[in-house]
Enzyme design. Sequence first.
Site, PDB file in Angstrom:
ATOM      1  N   GLU A 193       9.493  16.198  15.324  1.00  0.00           N
ATOM      2  CA  GLU A 193       9.836  16.095  13.908  1.00  0.00           C
ATOM      3  C   GLU A 193       8.962  17.045  13.093  1.00  0.00           C
ATOM      4  O   GLU A 193       7.739  16.990  13.163  1.00  0.00           O
ATOM      5  CB  GLU A 193       9.612  14.660  13.426  1.00  0.00           C
ATOM      6  CG  GLU A 193      10.031  14.454  11.993  1.00  0.00           C
ATOM      7  CD  GLU A 193       9.676  13.077  11.462  1.00  0.00           C
ATOM      8  OE1 GLU A 193       8.523  12.648  11.663  1.00  0.00           O
ATOM      9  OE2 GLU A 193      10.531  12.426  10.852  1.00  0.00           O
TER      10      GLU A 193
ATOM     11  N   CYS B  26      13.434  11.026   6.753  1.00  0.00           N
ATOM     12  CA  CYS B  26      13.335  10.573   8.151  1.00  0.00           C
ATOM     13  C   CYS B  26      14.657  10.776   8.891  1.00  0.00           C
ATOM     14  O   CYS B  26      14.673  11.034  10.085  1.00  0.00           O
ATOM     15  CB  CYS B  26      12.916   9.114   8.190  1.00  0.00           C
ATOM     16  SG  CYS B  26      13.962   8.069   7.177  1.00  0.00           S
TER      17      CYS B  26
ATOM     18  N   GLU C 123       9.156   1.629  10.985  1.00  0.00           N
ATOM     19  CA  GLU C 123      10.212   2.619  10.733  1.00  0.00           C
ATOM     20  C   GLU C 123       9.541   3.979  10.855  1.00  0.00           C
ATOM     21  O   GLU C 123       8.808   4.392   9.965  1.00  0.00           O
ATOM     22  CB  GLU C 123      10.777   2.444   9.321  1.00  0.00           C
ATOM     23  CG  GLU C 123      11.526   1.148   9.094  1.00  0.00           C
ATOM     24  CD  GLU C 123      12.838   1.067   9.839  1.00  0.00           C
ATOM     25  OE1 GLU C 123      13.345   2.117  10.286  1.00  0.00           O
ATOM     26  OE2 GLU C 123      13.344  -0.050   9.990  1.00  0.00           O
TER      27      GLU C 123
ATOM     28  N   LYS D  56       0.849  -1.196   0.000  1.00  0.00           N
ATOM     29  CA  LYS D  56       0.000   0.000   0.000  1.00  0.00           C
ATOM     30  C   LYS D  56       0.885   1.246   0.000  1.00  0.00           C
ATOM     31  O   LYS D  56       1.465   1.612   1.012  1.00  0.00           O
ATOM     32  CB  LYS D  56      -0.915   0.041   1.223  1.00  0.00           C
ATOM     33  CG  LYS D  56      -1.988   1.113   1.054  1.00  0.00           C
ATOM     34  CD  LYS D  56      -2.411   1.737   2.352  1.00  0.00           C
ATOM     35  CE  LYS D  56      -1.866   3.092   2.648  1.00  0.00           C
ATOM     36  NZ  LYS D  56      -1.982   4.142   1.661  1.00  0.00           N
TER      37      LYS D  56
HETATM   38  P1  NAD Z   1       2.035   8.670   7.500  1.00  0.00           P
HETATM   39  O1  NAD Z   1       2.166   7.965   8.789  1.00  0.00           O
HETATM   40  O2  NAD Z   1       1.045   9.752   7.378  1.00  0.00           O
HETATM   41  O3  NAD Z   1       1.653   7.643   6.336  1.00  0.00           O
HETATM   42  C1  NAD Z   1       2.456   6.542   6.011  1.00  0.00           C
HETATM   43  C2  NAD Z   1       1.592   5.483   5.375  1.00  0.00           C
HETATM   44  O4  NAD Z   1       0.659   5.022   6.345  1.00  0.00           O
HETATM   45  C3  NAD Z   1       0.776   5.979   4.194  1.00  0.00           C
HETATM   46  O5  NAD Z   1       0.701   4.962   3.225  1.00  0.00           O
HETATM   47  C4  NAD Z   1      -0.579   6.213   4.812  1.00  0.00           C
HETATM   48  O6  NAD Z   1      -1.632   6.086   3.889  1.00  0.00           O
HETATM   49  C5  NAD Z   1      -0.645   5.099   5.837  1.00  0.00           C
HETATM   50  N1  NAD Z   1      -1.569   5.338   6.942  1.00  0.00           N
HETATM   51  C6  NAD Z   1      -2.055   6.516   7.403  1.00  0.00           C
HETATM   52  N2  NAD Z   1      -2.902   6.299   8.440  1.00  0.00           N
HETATM   53  C7  NAD Z   1      -2.930   4.968   8.631  1.00  0.00           C
HETATM   54  C8  NAD Z   1      -3.606   4.133   9.567  1.00  0.00           C
HETATM   55  N3  NAD Z   1      -4.426   4.634  10.492  1.00  0.00           N
HETATM   56  N4  NAD Z   1      -3.382   2.809   9.513  1.00  0.00           N
HETATM   57  C9  NAD Z   1      -2.551   2.286   8.598  1.00  0.00           C
HETATM   58  N5  NAD Z   1      -1.905   3.016   7.673  1.00  0.00           N
HETATM   59  C10 NAD Z   1      -2.081   4.347   7.696  1.00  0.00           C
HETATM   60  O7  NAD Z   1       3.489   9.130   7.120  1.00  0.00           O
HETATM   61  P2  NAD Z   1       3.896  10.002   5.864  1.00  0.00           P
HETATM   62  O8  NAD Z   1       3.419  11.374   6.163  1.00  0.00           O
HETATM   63  O9  NAD Z   1       3.496   9.335   4.595  1.00  0.00           O
HETATM   64  O10 NAD Z   1       5.484   9.914   5.925  1.00  0.00           O
HETATM   65  C11 NAD Z   1       6.212  10.760   6.712  1.00  0.00           C
HETATM   66  C12 NAD Z   1       6.682  10.063   7.952  1.00  0.00           C
HETATM   67  O11 NAD Z   1       7.368   8.868   7.598  1.00  0.00           O
HETATM   68  C13 NAD Z   1       7.666  10.885   8.727  1.00  0.00           C
HETATM   69  O12 NAD Z   1       7.366  10.843  10.096  1.00  0.00           O
HETATM   70  C14 NAD Z   1       8.994  10.184   8.454  1.00  0.00           C
HETATM   71  O13 NAD Z   1       9.958  10.377   9.431  1.00  0.00           O
HETATM   72  C15 NAD Z   1       8.584   8.769   8.338  1.00  0.00           C
HETATM   73  N6  NAD Z   1       9.587   7.992   7.592  1.00  0.00           N
HETATM   74  C16 NAD Z   1      10.420   7.161   8.290  1.00  0.00           C
HETATM   75  C17 NAD Z   1      11.409   6.449   7.611  1.00  0.00           C
HETATM   76  C18 NAD Z   1      12.341   5.544   8.355  1.00  0.00           C
HETATM   77  O14 NAD Z   1      13.091   4.811   7.720  1.00  0.00           O
HETATM   78  N7  NAD Z   1      12.347   5.526   9.687  1.00  0.00           N
HETATM   79  C19 NAD Z   1      11.532   6.587   6.238  1.00  0.00           C
HETATM   80  C20 NAD Z   1      10.673   7.437   5.561  1.00  0.00           C
HETATM   81  C21 NAD Z   1       9.702   8.144   6.254  1.00  0.00           C
END
Ligand code: NAD
Length: 489
Positions: free
Chosen positions: A381, A280, A246, A171
Amino acid sequence: MHYIDGTWRGAAGAATRASINPFDQSVLDTVAEGDRADAQEAVAAARRAFDTGPWRQTTASARGRLVTALGQLVAEHADELARIETLDTGKPLRDSEQDMADIAGVFRYYGELADKDAGREIPAPAAGITSRVLREPVGVCGLICPWNYPLLQLSWKLAPALAAGNTVVAKPSELTPLSTLRLFELMTALDLPPGVANLVLGPGPQVGAELARSPGVDLVSFTGGIETGRQIMRAAAGNVKKIALELGGKNPNIIFADAALDTALDYALTAAFLHSGQVCSAGARLLVEEGRYDEVVAWLAAAVPAIRLGSGLDPEAETGPLVSAEHRAKVEAYIRLGVEEGARLVCGGRRPDDPALAGGFFVEPTLFADCDASLRIVREEIFGPVLTVERFASEDQAVALANGTDYGLAGAVWTGDAGRAQRVAGALRAGTVWINDYHPYVPHAEWGGYKQSGLGRELGVAGFEEYTETKHVYENGAPRPQRVFAGRR
Ligand code: NAD
C-alpha cells in the site's frame, strides 16, 4: 484540549502541538499534545462512568435518541465541520461535504438500530426453563482513528459504541484532530453523563499505545496502517481485550474487454486519485484485459496529468496535497522504487512545478504501466496518488492477480457480462466488491477486510455487534433436587 470526565483540560505535561494545513503549512490551531498519563486519566473516567455512573441505566431507546441527535448536530454544522476537515486534511471541500452527509447518515442509522436488538428467547429445553440471550455493552472502548477521513472514521466507531451503551475514549490522529475536537464541543450540548465520551489528543505511540495496552480498556477499535495494527494486537494481548482492526488495502480494479470503457475509466480515475489516493479502498491497481490494454494506458496517459491539484477550498481543484511532509517522503520513496524495479513510469512522479502549490505536500498524480505482481509498488500500500496498471489474459488470471496481495479490503469488476461479474465478485477475497462502480458504501452494509486488511467489521449490524457481548441467561423456574452427590445431604 482534552475532554475528560465532562471537562476540558490541557495535557498533563502541558505540551502542545500545532495542527498544520497541508496545502500551505500554515498553523491552523495549537492543540494539547497528550501522553500516557492523559490517556490513563481518560480511561479511568470512562471506567467509572461505565461501572458506576448513570449511563448503564440509560435505555437503549434513550441512547438511540442521543446518537440520532448527534447526527443532527453534524448535519446542522456540516458546513463548518467540512471546512475544518478540508483545512486539516487538504481534501477538496466537496469531498468533506460528502463526508459530513455520510457521517450524519451513520449516526442516524445507529440511532435507529440502538433499540432494535431485544435479544432472543430460545425455545425451552425442558419444562420450567427460560433461556434468553441478551446483548450487553462491552465496557470501555478505545477508538483510534486515522488522518484520511478523521470524522467519518470516528463516526463508524462512536455511533455504534454509544448506541450499544459503552463508554469511550476517542483518539484522533495527531495530524488531523480539529474536526474531532469540534464534534466534542458540539456534543457537550447533549448532556451525556461525565466520562461517557472522552477525547485525548496526542501521538499514537503514547496515547494510542496506552489505550491498546490499558487493562482498563475492554475493546480497541483501530483504523490505520497494518504495522500499527500488529502493534495494537500485541499490546491488546495483555488483558485479552477485544480488538477491531480496519487496516489498509491494495485494491484491484478489474476492467474486462467487454466493459463500458468510458465509464470504467472515468471511475478508475476517481478510484485511484480521490483524496490523492489516501483512501484505504483506493483502486490503486488497475487490471486490464489484454485486448483493451493499450487503449486504456493511452487514455490514462492523457487523463492523469490533466488532474487539477490545488487547495481544498478552490472549487476548481480536483484533489489536494498529501497530509504531511513525512507521508509525501514515503510516497516519493515508493515512486523511486517503482522506477528502480523497472515499472514503466508513464507520467507524474514529481512535485508539481506550479509555484502556487510549492508550499503544500503535493505529488503529481502518477501512472506506472506494464506492472506485474513481482513489484513492491503493486503489492504494498502506497496510500498516495500512484496507479499501477497490469494486463491479464483470462478471467482466472484476473482473479489470481487480484487476490495476489496480503490485503483484502475492496475490489471492483467492470464487465458487460452479468454472469462473469457475479463469478468474479464471488472469487475476490475482499470485504467489499463493486460491480460496474467504485467507492460507494452504505451505513447498513458491513465494511472491513479479508486477510491482513483487518479483523472484524464496521457499519451494518455487525458493526453494532462488535461493541456488544452476548450473555446467556438460563433460568430454572422450578429446580428439583438433583441428587447427584447424594451422600452429602
Ligand atoms: P497509522 O497507523 O499511522 O495511525 C492511525 C492511528 O493510530 C493514529 O491515530 C495514530 O496516532 C495511532 N497510532 C500510531 N501508532 C500507534 C501505536 N503504536 N499504538 C496505538 N495507536 C497508534 O495510520 P494513518 O497513517 O493515520 O492512516 C493511514 C492508514 O489507515 C492506511 O494504511 C489506510 O489504509 C488505513 N485506513 C484504513 C481504513 C479502513 O477502513 N480499512 C480506513 C482509513 C484508513
